[in-house]
Enzyme design. Structure first.
Site, PDB file in Angstrom:
ATOM      1  N   LYS A 193       0.861  -1.186   0.000  1.00  0.00           N
ATOM      2  CA  LYS A 193       0.000   0.000   0.000  1.00  0.00           C
ATOM      3  C   LYS A 193       0.893   1.229   0.000  1.00  0.00           C
ATOM      4  CE  LYS A 193      -2.901   2.636   3.218  1.00  0.00           C
ATOM      5  NZ  LYS A 193      -4.134   2.567   3.997  1.00  0.00           N
ATOM      6  N   LYS A 195       0.811   5.258   0.808  1.00  0.00           N
ATOM      7  CA  LYS A 195       0.067   6.401   1.336  1.00  0.00           C
ATOM      8  C   LYS A 195       0.274   7.567   0.396  1.00  0.00           C
ATOM      9  CE  LYS A 195      -1.959   6.880   4.379  1.00  0.00           C
ATOM     10  NZ  LYS A 195      -3.407   6.888   4.572  1.00  0.00           N
ATOM     11  N   ASP A 223      -3.680   5.103  -1.351  1.00  0.00           N
ATOM     12  CA  ASP A 223      -4.617   5.756  -0.420  1.00  0.00           C
ATOM     13  C   ASP A 223      -4.322   7.254  -0.327  1.00  0.00           C
ATOM     14  OD1 ASP A 223      -6.175   6.622   1.689  1.00  0.00           O
ATOM     15  OD2 ASP A 223      -5.135   5.452   3.224  1.00  0.00           O
ATOM     16  N   ASN A 225      -6.063   9.519   0.941  1.00  0.00           N
ATOM     17  CA  ASN A 225      -6.745  10.123   2.100  1.00  0.00           C
ATOM     18  C   ASN A 225      -7.627  11.316   1.723  1.00  0.00           C
ATOM     19  OD1 ASN A 225      -4.280   9.168   4.451  1.00  0.00           O
ATOM     20  ND2 ASN A 225      -6.453   8.793   4.720  1.00  0.00           N
ATOM     21  N   GLU A 248      -8.274   3.322  -2.469  1.00  0.00           N
ATOM     22  CA  GLU A 248      -8.699   3.657  -1.101  1.00  0.00           C
ATOM     23  C   GLU A 248      -8.887   5.158  -0.907  1.00  0.00           C
ATOM     24  OE1 GLU A 248      -6.287   1.761   1.917  1.00  0.00           O
ATOM     25  OE2 GLU A 248      -6.836   3.269   3.406  1.00  0.00           O
ATOM     26  N   ASN A 271     -11.483   3.860   5.001  1.00  0.00           N
ATOM     27  CA  ASN A 271     -11.492   3.925   6.456  1.00  0.00           C
ATOM     28  C   ASN A 271     -11.869   5.350   6.851  1.00  0.00           C
ATOM     29  OD1 ASN A 271      -8.373   4.288   5.612  1.00  0.00           O
ATOM     30  ND2 ASN A 271      -8.825   5.602   7.350  1.00  0.00           N
ATOM     31  N   ASP A 295     -11.247  -1.075  12.194  1.00  0.00           N
ATOM     32  CA  ASP A 295     -10.204  -0.746  13.166  1.00  0.00           C
ATOM     33  C   ASP A 295     -10.823  -0.914  14.543  1.00  0.00           C
ATOM     34  OD1 ASP A 295      -8.493   0.568  14.971  1.00  0.00           O
ATOM     35  OD2 ASP A 295      -7.708   1.880  13.407  1.00  0.00           O
ATOM     36  N   HIS A 322      -7.505  -1.065   8.998  1.00  0.00           N
ATOM     37  CA  HIS A 322      -6.818   0.221   8.996  1.00  0.00           C
ATOM     38  C   HIS A 322      -5.828   0.285  10.155  1.00  0.00           C
ATOM     39  CE1 HIS A 322      -6.943   4.269  10.986  1.00  0.00           C
ATOM     40  NE2 HIS A 322      -6.525   4.639   9.792  1.00  0.00           N
TER      41      HIS A 322
HETATM   42  O1  GKR Z   1      -0.507   7.951   9.734  1.00  0.00           O
HETATM   43  O2  GKR Z   1      -0.174   9.279   8.048  1.00  0.00           O
HETATM   44  C1  GKR Z   1      -0.826   8.421   8.627  1.00  0.00           C
HETATM   45  C2  GKR Z   1      -2.042   7.862   7.943  1.00  0.00           C
HETATM   46  O3  GKR Z   1      -2.438   8.675   6.900  1.00  0.00           O
HETATM   47  C3  GKR Z   1      -3.173   7.682   8.912  1.00  0.00           C
HETATM   48  O4  GKR Z   1      -3.418   8.882   9.586  1.00  0.00           O
HETATM   49  C4  GKR Z   1      -4.455   7.188   8.286  1.00  0.00           C
HETATM   50  O5  GKR Z   1      -5.454   7.151   9.264  1.00  0.00           O
HETATM   51  O6  GKR Z   1      -3.232   5.173   7.760  1.00  0.00           O
HETATM   52  C5  GKR Z   1      -4.409   5.797   7.770  1.00  0.00           C
HETATM   53  C6  GKR Z   1      -5.260   5.516   6.547  1.00  0.00           C
HETATM   54  O7  GKR Z   1      -5.184   4.447   6.017  1.00  0.00           O
HETATM   55  O8  GKR Z   1      -6.064   6.377   6.161  1.00  0.00           O
HETATM   56 MG    MG Z   2      -6.828   4.881   4.548  1.00  0.00          MG
END
Ligand code: GKR
Ligand code: MG
Length: 424
Positions: A193, A195, A223, A225, A248, A271, A295, A322
């Site tokens: 995955k 981010k 992801d 976000n 995601e 999530n 989670d 998550h």
């Molecule tokens: O820790 O930077 C991070 C993540 O972006 C986290 O805050 C997210 O809640 O890992 C998480 C996600 O899958 O969205």
């Molecule tokens: Mg996520």
């Protein structure tokens, strides 16, 4: 009689551990991540443990919960839940962090229930001599698969509170492939995955393409976000079509995800837009999200996660997990519950490889082919290392961080950074 055993003491210890300069939609991780370690001691001298969020509002509600569990048998999970629901409410004005649903104060009651439940299940397991997974109905797998969770990152923190981590910089596609290779070499993960939501979507798509070329056949996820607009998410979908196992949270809101679903064959995972039962009902009616990342920390515990899994099965949704920055107690709780869920359709997320420190005896949990073996010893199967707990608590006292603030941290690198969402 086992029911004569009651909880006599509650210890709540906030801790801080080193965390890398990991970039995300909101900014960048601070040098210290916070957690709280909760211990329930019983009349017969046993100690049940749990790990949860360590930000200030959470510490306040945990303090409130202390009186609710004292005097209960570790088997009184339903009574504990009833008491918590009756007295723990949202904290008005609490600091919330959009990316981490666990920081939402509306989830105070499920967060506290989850924390107490894990420690109570640990005690139950110790009392009857069974691992938690057996109390959850028994395991359907011997080991739980996790995915390699990649981050764009700088080489070191701007504040330099300690020596930079061993992962180096992770900004270019080559560096991201290198990060994946290192993580897979170390842990054996079998899915990846990334981010996202950090750089221009074209760069993040190029990174996914580079990962696909470097690891042919490996399941991949991205992801952002919710940092891509609906239009950007629709435009990116055809390019990601052949690359991803799921897409995601690219854009914000259930409505946004529902509209996006009309434009792509990719399963949408979340999530962010489904984090409560109310969201689940709305999401199910819209039919847009196909994979739910559960989670236990904010869904109300391990048994609530099992309920959610059954709901996913009923609504034909895939299921994964998550994660936020956490240590081994949380990893083991995740592993017990994930081992009990037949329809865990994807490897779970975990930030664990980014953490170097531990609070459990024996140190870091090991992974075999990307999976954590389900413990067979009573309870959680791990015990607190009190010396380490003291070290991490001392770090909490001296580090100065009391609430996660990735935006403020990012402004140290880029004073003009606004954290505007969606940014792309
Ligand atoms: O820790 O930077 C991070 C993540 O972006 C986290 O805050 C997210 O809640 O890992 C998480 C996600 O899958 O969205
Ligand atoms: Mg996520």
């Amino acid at each position: 009689m086992t029911r004569d055993i009651t909880v006599t003491q509650v210890r709540i210890t906030p801790i801080a551990f080193r965390d890398g300069p990991l970039l995300n939609a909101a900014g960048i991780h601070e040098p210290w991540a916070l957690r709280a370690i909760v211990e329930l001691e019983t009349s017969d001298g046993r100690v049940g443990i749990s790990e949860t969020y360590g930000d200030e509002p959470m510490l306040r509600v945990l303090e409130q919960a202390r009186a609710l569990v004292i005097g209960l048998s570790p088997f009184d999970l339903n009574r504990m839940e009833e008491r918590v629901r009756a007295s723990i409410k949202a904290s008005p004005g609490a600091v919330e962090f959009e990316l981490a649903p666990g920081s939402h104060s509306a989830k105070n009651a499920p967060k506290v229930i989850s924390t107490l439940e894990v420690a109570m299940l640990d005690l139950q397991g110790q009392i009857v001599g069974a691992p938690i997974v057996d109390l959850l109905g028994g395991k359907v797998r011997d080991a739980v698969p996790y995915s390699a969770y990649l981050f764009f990152k700088y080489a070191g923190h701007i504040d330099r509170p300690y020596a930079p981590d061993a992962w180096g910089e992770g900004l270019s596609a080559e560096q991201i492939v290198e990060q994946a290779r290192r993580m897979i070499d170390l842990y054996g993960f079998q899915s990846i995955k990334l981010k996202g939501g950090v750089f221009e979507p074209a760069h993040e798509i190029a990174c996914m393409r580079a990962l696909h070329q470097a690891f042919p056949g490996m399941p991949l996820r991205l992801d952002p976000n919710a940092n891509w607009s609906l239009e950007t998410s629709i435009a990116a979908a055809p390019e990601l079509d052949e690359l991803l196992e799921y897409y995601e949270d690219p854009c914000p809101g259930l409505e946004g995800m529902a509209e996006l679903a009309k434009h792509t064959r990719l399963p949408l995972a979340t999530n962010m837009v489904i984090t409560t039962m109310e969201d689940f009902r709305r999401g199910a009616a819209m039919g847009s999200v196909k994979v739910l990342l559960s989670d236990h920390h904010y869904w109300g515990g391990l048994r609530a996660t099992q309920t959610l899994a059954r709901m996913c099965r009923l609504w034909d949704l895939g299921m994964s997990m998550h994660s936020n920055s956490h240590l081994g107690i949380s990893l083991m709780a995740m592993t017990h519950v994930a081992a009990s869920i037949p329809n865990l359709t994807y490897a779970c997320d975990t930030h664990y490889p980014w953490q170097e420190e531990e609070v459990i005896k024996g140190g870091r949990v090991s992974f075999d082919n990307g999976a954590v073996r389900v413990p067979t010893t009573p309870g959680l199967g791990v015990e607190l290392d009190r010396e380490q707990l003291a070290v991490l608590h001392a770090q909490y006292l001296s580090c100065g961080v009391r609430n996660r603030d990735d935006l403020k941290q990012m402004q140290k690198y880029e004073p003009g950074f606004t954290g505007k969402n969606p940014r792309f």
